[in-house]
Structure formats: structure tokens, C-alpha cells
Design a protein around this motif. Sequence first.
Motif, short mmCIF file in Angstrom:
data_model
loop_
_atom_site.label_atom_id
_atom_site.label_comp_id
_atom_site.label_asym_id
_atom_site.label_seq_id
_atom_site.Cartn_x
_atom_site.Cartn_y
_atom_site.Cartn_z
N ALA A 170 0.84 -1.21 0.00
CA ALA A 170 0.00 0.00 0.00
C ALA A 170 0.86 1.26 0.00
CB ALA A 170 -0.93 -0.02 1.21
N LYS A 171 1.94 1.26 0.79
CA LYS A 171 2.79 2.45 0.87
C LYS A 171 3.54 2.69 -0.44
CE LYS A 171 3.59 2.55 5.86
NZ LYS A 171 4.57 2.35 6.95
N ARG A 172 4.03 1.61 -1.05
CA ARG A 172 4.82 1.80 -2.27
C ARG A 172 3.95 2.09 -3.48
NH1 ARG A 172 9.84 1.51 -4.34
NH2 ARG A 172 10.74 1.22 -2.28
N THR A 173 2.78 1.47 -3.57
CA THR A 173 1.95 1.65 -4.75
C THR A 173 0.96 2.79 -4.61
OG1 THR A 173 0.28 0.08 -3.95
CG2 THR A 173 2.11 -0.82 -5.25
N GLY A 174 0.73 3.21 -3.34
CA GLY A 174 -0.25 4.25 -3.12
C GLY A 174 -1.67 3.74 -3.07
N ARG A 175 -1.83 2.39 -3.19
CA ARG A 175 -3.17 1.83 -3.11
C ARG A 175 -3.66 1.87 -1.68
NH1 ARG A 175 -1.31 -2.75 -6.35
NH2 ARG A 175 -1.59 -4.08 -4.54
N LYS A 176 -4.95 2.05 -1.52
CA LYS A 176 -5.55 2.07 -0.19
C LYS A 176 -5.53 0.65 0.37
CE LYS A 176 -8.97 5.10 1.16
NZ LYS A 176 -10.35 5.61 1.15
N GLN A 177 -5.08 0.52 1.62
CA GLN A 177 -5.02 -0.80 2.23
C GLN A 177 -6.43 -1.31 2.51
OE1 GLN A 177 -2.36 -0.97 5.48
NE2 GLN A 177 -2.64 -3.13 5.88
#
Length: 397
Positions: free
Chosen positions: A379-386
Motif C-alpha cells: 500500500a505504501k509503495r503503490t499508493g493503493r488504499k489498504q
Amino acid sequence: MNIAIISPGPFSVPPVKGSSVEHDIDEVSKVFGPQHQVTIYTRTCPDYPESTRERHREFVRFDYSGPGPYLRSVIRDLRKRQPDVILVENRPHYVPALRRHFPRVPIVVNMHSHVYASPPLISAEQMRRVGRLADGILTNSEYLRSHFIEKLRLPAAKVHAVHLGVDVTPYQAARKSRAVKKLRRQLGLKSHHRVLVYAGRLIREKGVHVLLRAFRHVLERDPKARLVIVGGTGYGSNRENAYVRRLKELAAPLGDAVIFVNFVPSAQMPLYYQIGDVVATPSVWQEPFCRVNLEAMASGKPVITTPRGGIAEVVNHLGSGFLIPPEEWSQELPSVWESLWRIPRFRSDMGRRALMRARQFSWHTTAQEYLRVFEEVIAKRTGRKQAQSRQPLRSIG
């Protein structure tokens, strides 16, 4: 989730010679469940085909002639797979090369001790660089997590403590095996003998010399006492070095009260725990975790150990065992030994508590925590919401 696990390389997965890191890889990857695809990179081995698929796991094996050629082979294969996360097992120096080739893929390093994070294997400066390049670092104890944060100044938010697990099933099954009585006879143990077992490598850090010196005082007060020492100098190795010769010198005056057994593969260890009444782990170094304590407890055996490193996170003093500083073993072990036999039900009650404690350390829980860390770094690297919730793991392997 597509998970790539890079084993250190010198030993195979699943392990043939009982190597601990490889054992952990095998056990936790079984439990990730069918909704996750796991690729495990390991070395070639006469016992296994070059590459195999087992349900949700694929084993990809390469020759191991050293870390460089092995890692290059892994990187070539990884390029074809597009993993969601790369888990590097106990080899932090693999991280810079992996980051160069996979700048956008989350990388997590799983450190099983501080050995491979310390000189001469890697400098403090290089290890801090690994901390910057990696997205997360797993440790098997809170002790080891604190070590990396305080001694190496790694970012606290990146370091996650996750205890290892144990499957109590084979250890409990061994209690009912007829092979236990046969093994006791083979070792010269009589029904009236009271048996203390040591299991592990014969290296100074494990404190076997401390145990032998203390056991001499036990034997003076209890002629029924016997000590069985199970292990070799390394995984699968029974080479006799200066330390082993010193141990045998310490044992010689005690005659047949001390029995040395060579290296035993991990699959046979449940039987060896059952030949004993109590298990001793006299570690003198800062143990990150000490798997033997957990295996002994899964066998329903009280543990006599030391409070070094992360051991106290597993063994409860006077609950599942005894925590005695190494320098106090010669004085304290005879009294502890007497209490185990003098008080009715004390030893059996402690054994039951040890088993209850071992059941709290499951591979299912370990795997769930690994997945939580993987989701966080993705989530942190891709920016996707966890994701707010995750399907529970459905396969226990």
C-alpha cells in the motif's frame, strides 16, 4: 497476492539437514493459503527435482556456488514473474542488487538473528543502507526488533516483530509412539533414569559447557540423573572440533551419565524430546528466539533455559519452565532439578502449561502477521488504499 521468497541459498527448502531458516520458510509458506501464489527460490538438492509445484507454492531451484551466482539466477527468473512483494530471508546484502533490478517492487527482509546484520558479514553503515532500501524488516522477537532499532538506528516504523510458530501435532504424536521406548533402550536409558535433554548445535554460544559443568553437581545429588546431548557442530555435520573435544573432556568424569548423540534430522526430533523428562537450553549469547524451547514445550516438556535475548518472550519463568542466568547454572540447576522430582505433579503440571504455551505460537498466526506487513508495504509503495478487511487464511497446508 504474488509472493516471492528468496531463501539464503546454502541449504534447501524444504530442509533436508534441519536448517532452521529453511524450516521456517517451508512452514509459513504452507499456511499462506490458496488465494496467494508463492514462489520459493532455493538451491538444487539431490533429494528434490529442479523445480516443483505444490498447490499454491512453486519451488524454483538453482545451483549454489556462492551468493553472487545464486542471486543472479534468482534475479533472472524474477524478471519474468512480476511479484507483488519480495521476501528476502536472512541475507540483507541481497537487497541492494534486488532494489536496482526491481525499483518499484516492495522488498521485505526477514532477519532471523543479528549474525548476518553484523560485521564482518555486513557493516553497520551497509545495514543502515539496507534499512533505507527495504520497505520492511521482519524479526522473530521483540528483542531482535529493539536491537535493530537501537543499535543500527533502523527506522522503527519499518521493523516488525513476528514470533515464529510450531505445529504441536508431530510432537504430541511422538508421546504415543512405541519407538520412544526402543530409542531409550538403544541409548542405554533405564526406566528409573531421570533424563535431561539438550538439543541443538554444539557451539559455544549455545552454552553446552555451562550445562555440563552444572550437571556434574546434579549428578552428585541424584545418581539417577542422565544427560542426553543431541546435535552436531552444524546442520548435518558431526565434525569434531576443539569445542566438541572440550565438551567430551568435561563429560568424561561423569561416565555413562552423559550420552552424546550425533546430529538428528528435524523430522526425527519429536522422538528425541520424548526420551527426556526435561529439556535444557543453556544459551550464553543473546538468542533471537530459540526454536528448541518452543519444540520442547510442544512436546509437553518443562524447559530450563536462560533469560538471554528473546527467550523470555517464549518461556514463562515458573510457568512453562525456568529462566536461570548462565552464570548461576552450577549453583541453581541442582535445586531446580530436585524440585522437579520432589514435589508431586510439579513436573507434569509444568509440562501441561508448557504445551498450552506452545499452542499460542501457531504458524497460522505467523503467516497472518507476515501478510499484514506485506499489505502495508504494498500500500505504501503503490499508493493503493489498504484493504479494511482480509479473508482469513483457509489452508493450513
